[in-house]
Motif scaffolding. Structure first.
Motif, PDB file in Angstrom:
ATOM      1  N   VAL A  59     -12.161 -26.057 -53.335  1.00  0.00           N
ATOM      2  CA  VAL A  59     -11.116 -26.968 -53.254  1.00  0.00           C
ATOM      3  C   VAL A  59     -10.636 -28.024 -53.243  1.00  0.00           C
ATOM      4  O   VAL A  59      -9.803 -28.561 -54.138  1.00  0.00           O
ATOM      5  N   LEU A  60     -11.607 -29.715 -53.145  1.00  0.00           N
ATOM      6  CA  LEU A  60     -10.980 -30.364 -53.728  1.00  0.00           C
ATOM      7  C   LEU A  60     -11.092 -30.692 -55.879  1.00  0.00           C
ATOM      8  O   LEU A  60     -10.014 -31.184 -56.173  1.00  0.00           O
TER       9      LEU A  60
ATOM     10  N   ALA B 246      -7.792 -30.627 -60.034  1.00  0.00           N
ATOM     11  CA  ALA B 246      -6.883 -30.662 -61.320  1.00  0.00           C
ATOM     12  C   ALA B 246      -5.351 -30.328 -61.225  1.00  0.00           C
ATOM     13  O   ALA B 246      -4.438 -30.734 -61.740  1.00  0.00           O
ATOM     14  N   THR B 247      -5.123 -29.186 -59.886  1.00  0.00           N
ATOM     15  CA  THR B 247      -3.527 -29.339 -59.991  1.00  0.00           C
ATOM     16  C   THR B 247      -2.923 -30.248 -59.396  1.00  0.00           C
ATOM     17  O   THR B 247      -1.299 -30.018 -59.657  1.00  0.00           O
ATOM     18  N   ARG B 248      -3.601 -31.541 -58.822  1.00  0.00           N
ATOM     19  CA  ARG B 248      -2.420 -32.759 -58.622  1.00  0.00           C
ATOM     20  C   ARG B 248      -2.520 -33.518 -59.242  1.00  0.00           C
ATOM     21  O   ARG B 248      -1.832 -34.999 -58.318  1.00  0.00           O
TER      22      ARG B 248
ATOM     23  N   ALA C  90     -13.474 -39.831 -59.175  1.00  0.00           N
ATOM     24  CA  ALA C  90     -12.653 -38.798 -60.040  1.00  0.00           C
ATOM     25  C   ALA C  90     -11.006 -38.942 -59.324  1.00  0.00           C
ATOM     26  O   ALA C  90      -9.973 -38.000 -60.018  1.00  0.00           O
ATOM     27  N   TRP C  91     -10.575 -39.224 -57.716  1.00  0.00           N
ATOM     28  CA  TRP C  91      -9.019 -39.273 -57.219  1.00  0.00           C
ATOM     29  C   TRP C  91      -9.009 -40.456 -57.371  1.00  0.00           C
ATOM     30  O   TRP C  91      -8.698 -41.548 -56.864  1.00  0.00           O
ATOM     31  N   ALA C  92      -9.652 -41.910 -58.715  1.00  0.00           N
ATOM     32  CA  ALA C  92      -9.283 -43.515 -58.680  1.00  0.00           C
ATOM     33  C   ALA C  92      -7.628 -43.429 -58.863  1.00  0.00           C
ATOM     34  O   ALA C  92      -7.396 -42.870 -59.811  1.00  0.00           O
TER      35      ALA C  92
END
Lengths: 282, 122
Positions: free
Chosen positions: A88-89, A94-96, A128-130
């Motif tokens: 999910v993460l 990728a999608t957001r 990855a979400w910085a």
């Protein structure tokens, strides 16, 4: 407890929280309510029931909170959290990519372990979400449970149930025989007193919802209503995790199964390709 | 049936742990110190070893260090199970080759969750 008293208590719980107290859960009553009896400086359960019947609002509030206190644990059942981590993460990242936001709701968060487990997973993937906004919102009807969660202080028993030892060393500090979650993780989860029976719209839309080991406390009608509310507060490809033994087939049409055995569902509005992506083995 | 070795100088702890592991589907074997445990793994290498720290003759740390050097000794999942709950103890156990760590007292739910994390339960 007299049958009349049991029915009175069951009715009060249903009205205030949606919780269904069936006779097979009668053993819970004394376990959960004796601390309230002592707290209110009463002597017996009968005295507590009298106070309830006299309409003492503060007593009713405490009784409902005590009955809602849920058994939980870090990374409970493990596999659903591994699914979140590995499937999910990455999918959400990728999608957001354009919006750079990630919103997770833990419904019935109780003493916080599941919300903090997700925070630890997000922390591990921090690079990855910085530059993103990641929110974990934990809601529960029980203010005492949330106060407990907010302290981040857990017993040795609690930190050993489901939490890998290396994560304990990394994210907790030992205080006598207890372990305190470090601020970096604690600060990632926002905790709010909220009744699942109430409107969820003020909380906004979520990409992932955990509502694990909560639904079995409700009757069919309440389950349906809660699931409908959760479905409406999720994005079109939002993922829902319920408990391992809480199949939604025949309960709700708001979700499609990704892996019913692990309690993983996706919004009813999601496309078939999305389900295939989420169901794919890693 | 997966094999499990319980290494503890307390007979009661060995009994309790064996019962829990048996109920989780393991075939448990017992050893009362590290030296006897080495003899046991030479005969039958377990899938999982639950190891106490303080034991006479050879302690748990020495046992795990020796086990990891044996042929096939890298395979078993090793879980320390000890009353030592200080951070430096846990770090030493992990450095010696332990995969997980249980702080006594423990119950079946703790053992189950540790084995689940390590993928040792079906």
């Amino acid at each position: 407890m007299q049958p009349d008293d049991f029915e009175f208590l069951a009715r009060l719980l249903k009205e205030r929280s949606g919780l269904v107290l069936t006779k097979d859960k009668g053993y819970l009553v004394e376990n959960r309510l004796m601390p309230v009896v002592r707290q209110k400086r009463l002597k017996t359960l009968a005295e507590l029931l009298t106070a309830l019947k006299n309409g003492e609002a503060a007593v009713a509030e405490h009784v409902v909170e005590a009955m809602m206190f849920k058994d939980t644990g870090f990374f409970r059942d493990w596999k659903p959290f591994e699914h979140f981590r590995h499937t999910v993460l990455p999918n959400l990242l990728a999608t957001r990519k354009a919006k750079k936001t990630l919103r997770i709701l833990c419904a019935g968060v109780s003493t916080g372990q599941e919300a903090y487990s997700l925070a630890m997973i997000l922390d591990q993937a921090r690079e990855a979400w910085a530059g993103w906004t990641a929110e974990i919102i934990g809601i529960d009807l029980s203010a005492p449970a949330l106060t407990y969660a907010a302290t981040g202080l857990y017993s040795q028993f609690e930190v050993q149930r489901g939490l890998p030892i290396r994560m304990l060393l990394k994210h907790f500090q030992k205080e006598d025989d207890s372990w305190r979650l470090k601020d970096a993780i604690r600060g990632m989860a926002e905790l709010k007193v909220w009744n699942l029976m109430d409107d969820l719209f003020p909380l906004g839309r979520f990409d992932v919802v955990l509502c694990r080991n909560v639904l079995p406390y409700f009757d069919m009608q309440t389950k349906f209503a809660v699931l409908q509310k959760l479905g409406r507060s999720m994005s079109d490809d939002g993922v829902l995790y319920v408990g391992l033994h809480e199949p939604l087939s025949g309960v709700s049409t708001s979700f499609q199964a990704v892996n019913a055995r692990l309690g993983i569902y996706v919004s009813g509005r999601a496309e078939a390709a999305k389900i295939a992506t989420l169901a794919a083995p890693r | 049936m997966k094999k499990c070795l319980i290494v503890d100088d307390s007979r009661i702890i060995r009994r309790v742990a064996s019962k829990i592991l048996f109920e989780l589907g393991f075939d448990p074997d017992e050893a009362e110190d590290g030296e006897k445990a080495i003899e046991a793994v030479r005969i039958r290498m377990p899938d999982v070893a639950i190891v106490d720290w303080d034991m006479p003759v050879m302690d748990g740390l020495m046992f795990v260090t020796a086990l990891r050097k044996l042929p096939g000794g890298d395979k078993p999942i090793v879980i320390f199970c000890t009353a030592d709950n200080e951070v430096h103890h846990i770090e030493r156990a992990l450095d010696a080759g332990a995969d997980e760590y249980i702080m006594k007292p423990f119950d079946s739910e703790i053992v189950r969750s540790k084995l689940t994390i390590l993928g040792a339960l079906d």
